[in-house]
Design a protein around this motif. Structure first.
Motif, PDB file in Angstrom:
ATOM      1  N   VAL A 208     -14.890  14.696   1.103  1.00 16.91           N
ATOM      2  CA  VAL A 208     -13.462  14.136   1.146  1.00 16.91           C
ATOM      3  C   VAL A 208     -13.367  12.985   1.495  1.00 16.91           C
ATOM      4  N   ILE A 209     -12.434  12.075   0.891  1.00 19.36           N
ATOM      5  CA  ILE A 209     -12.208  10.579   1.170  1.00 19.36           C
ATOM      6  C   ILE A 209     -10.659  10.458   1.365  1.00 19.36           C
ATOM      7  N   ALA A 210     -10.280   9.946   2.496  1.00 19.77           N
ATOM      8  CA  ALA A 210      -8.955   9.586   2.930  1.00 19.77           C
ATOM      9  C   ALA A 210      -8.720   8.161   3.105  1.00 19.77           C
ATOM     10  N   SER A 211      -8.039   7.611   2.443  1.00 22.39           N
ATOM     11  CA  SER A 211      -7.623   6.003   2.726  1.00 22.39           C
ATOM     12  C   SER A 211      -6.169   5.670   2.999  1.00 22.39           C
ATOM     13  N   ASP A 212      -6.101   4.890   3.933  1.00 24.06           N
ATOM     14  CA  ASP A 212      -4.717   4.292   4.224  1.00 24.06           C
ATOM     15  C   ASP A 212      -4.152   3.363   2.962  1.00 24.06           C
ATOM     16  N   MET A 213      -3.071   3.000   3.020  1.00 22.82           N
ATOM     17  CA  MET A 213      -2.498   2.256   1.868  1.00 22.82           C
ATOM     18  C   MET A 213      -2.424   0.760   2.321  1.00 22.82           C
ATOM     19  N   ASP A 214      -1.422   0.234   3.029  1.00 25.64           N
ATOM     20  CA  ASP A 214      -0.966  -1.031   3.369  1.00 25.64           C
ATOM     21  C   ASP A 214      -2.252  -1.772   4.189  1.00 25.64           C
ATOM     22  N   GLY A 215      -2.663  -2.861   3.614  1.00 25.76           N
ATOM     23  CA  GLY A 215      -3.878  -3.423   4.362  1.00 25.76           C
ATOM     24  C   GLY A 215      -5.133  -2.785   3.873  1.00 25.76           C
ATOM     25  N   THR A 216      -5.033  -1.732   3.265  1.00 28.90           N
ATOM     26  CA  THR A 216      -6.305  -1.214   2.976  1.00 28.90           C
ATOM     27  C   THR A 216      -6.561  -0.838   1.513  1.00 28.90           C
ATOM     28  N   LEU A 217      -5.924   0.261   1.012  1.00 26.33           N
ATOM     29  CA  LEU A 217      -5.846   0.256  -0.751  1.00 26.33           C
ATOM     30  C   LEU A 217      -5.313  -0.933  -1.253  1.00 26.33           C
ATOM     31  N   LEU A 218      -4.164  -1.104  -0.832  1.00 27.51           N
ATOM     32  CA  LEU A 218      -3.081  -2.167  -1.322  1.00 27.51           C
ATOM     33  C   LEU A 218      -3.618  -3.590  -1.009  1.00 27.51           C
ATOM     34  N   ASN A 219      -3.492  -4.576  -2.022  1.00 27.11           N
ATOM     35  CA  ASN A 219      -3.983  -5.956  -1.582  1.00 27.11           C
ATOM     36  C   ASN A 219      -2.956  -6.571  -1.096  1.00 27.11           C
ATOM     37  N   GLU A 220      -2.822  -7.936  -1.052  1.00 28.69           N
ATOM     38  CA  GLU A 220      -1.720  -8.662  -0.124  1.00 28.69           C
ATOM     39  C   GLU A 220      -0.576  -8.649  -1.236  1.00 28.69           C
ATOM     40  N   GLU A 221      -0.649  -8.448  -2.595  1.00 27.83           N
ATOM     41  CA  GLU A 221       0.390  -8.222  -3.330  1.00 27.83           C
ATOM     42  C   GLU A 221       1.024  -6.929  -3.634  1.00 27.83           C
TER      43      GLU A 221
END
Length: 290
Positions: A4-17
């Motif tokens: 299982v892999i759990a990832s955050d979005m803002d600042g993690t999966l998403l770039n500065e755009e």
């Protein structure tokens, strides 16, 4: 062996755009093809998070609002963990006493009591995330983002407390003096109410039910699949990711993560602008094959 892999979005999966890079998307799909379960754990609301994933052809379960609302891949809600109305009222009193702008996410969407203050707040946020963005441009970008988002505006938040159909899932308060400036209100709230208070950016605090935390939600997700936490990998960058980094056997801090998160994680990847999530996933997939 990571299952299982759990990832955050803002600042993690998403770039500065605020986009998912092709490299990150490709790594996620490679993990899914290898039989690894990928789940997003975000402070965002479902309607903010889902379109970003769909743009890149990603179909994944979503832990939203820090664990206050959980959805399967089809968008069916699996669980909701609201803040009680009496507790919400006490929290709101503390925020208003200090003149802080705050928003409320309910089971019917995001609610604000001031369009102007929301644009100002988002503008400061964009300016902080990308210091090269002039404030006037940040205001223009924020105005466009506000128009695109499905936000309900009310004159007084009391209408939410009075409506029995509305559940309050999260409150987010903003301050311009960072976490140090927000610390007094954080302490005042915690003295009165049993809540989980975290942060996704330097200038905000996110307030949830104590049962609505990313770590509890990720653990429950793994338990439902019969997968031990030793086979769970989590990736994050800020304080609202701390609980899921603590419970996972393998935890990654982003290169752009705050120092506390870097100390907490047992692995470090590169920044969110360098496909940090994708590189961490490929690293662990390679470990799986050994």
């Amino acid at each position: 062996m990571i299952s299982v892999i759990a990832s955050d979005m803002d600042g993690t999966l998403l770039n500065e755009e605020m986009q998912i890079s092709p490299g990150n998307a490709a790594a996620i799909k490679k993990a899914q093809d290898a039989g690894v379960h990928f789940v997003v754990a975000t402070g965002r609301e479902y309607r903010e998070a889902k379109p970003l994933l769909e743009t890149y052809g990603l179909s994944v379960p979503l832990i939203t609002l820090n664990g206050a609302a959980i959805f399967d891949t089809e968008g069916k809600i699996l669980d909701e963990v609201p803040i009680t109305k009496p507790n919400a009222q006490l929290i709101m009193h503390q925020l208003e006493k200090r003149g802080l702008y705050y928003e409320i996410t309910t089971n019917q969407g995001v609610v604000s009591n001031s369009r102007a203050r929301r644009i100002e707040t988002v503008s400061h946020l964009l300016e902080t995330v990308n210091p090269d963005t002039p404030f006037k441009l940040a205001v223009a970008m924020s105005s466009a983002r506000v128009e695109l988002m499905n936000i309900r505006y009310v004159d007084n938040y009391q209408v939410l407390l009075d409506d029995p159909k509305i559940q309050i899932l999260k409150l987010v308060a903003f301050g311009q003096n960072g976490q140090k400036g927000l610390q007094p209100v954080r302490e005042a709230i915690q003295q009165q109410v049993d809540v989980a208070i975290s942060s996704s950016f330097e200038n905000n605090i996110e307030i949830n039910s104590p049962r609505a935390q990313k770590g509890l939600a990720v653990q429950n997700f793994a338990d439902q699949l019969g997968i031990p936490m030793s086979q769970v990998m989590t990736i994050g960058d800020n304080l609202n990711d701390a609980s899921m980094l603590r419970v996972a056997g393998v935890s990654y801090a982003m290169g752009n993560a705050i120092p506390e998160i870097k100390r907490l994680a047992n692995h470090l990847t590169v920044t969110n602008n360098e496909d940090g999530v994708g590189k961490a996933i490929l690293e662990q997939l390679a470990e799986n094959q050994q």
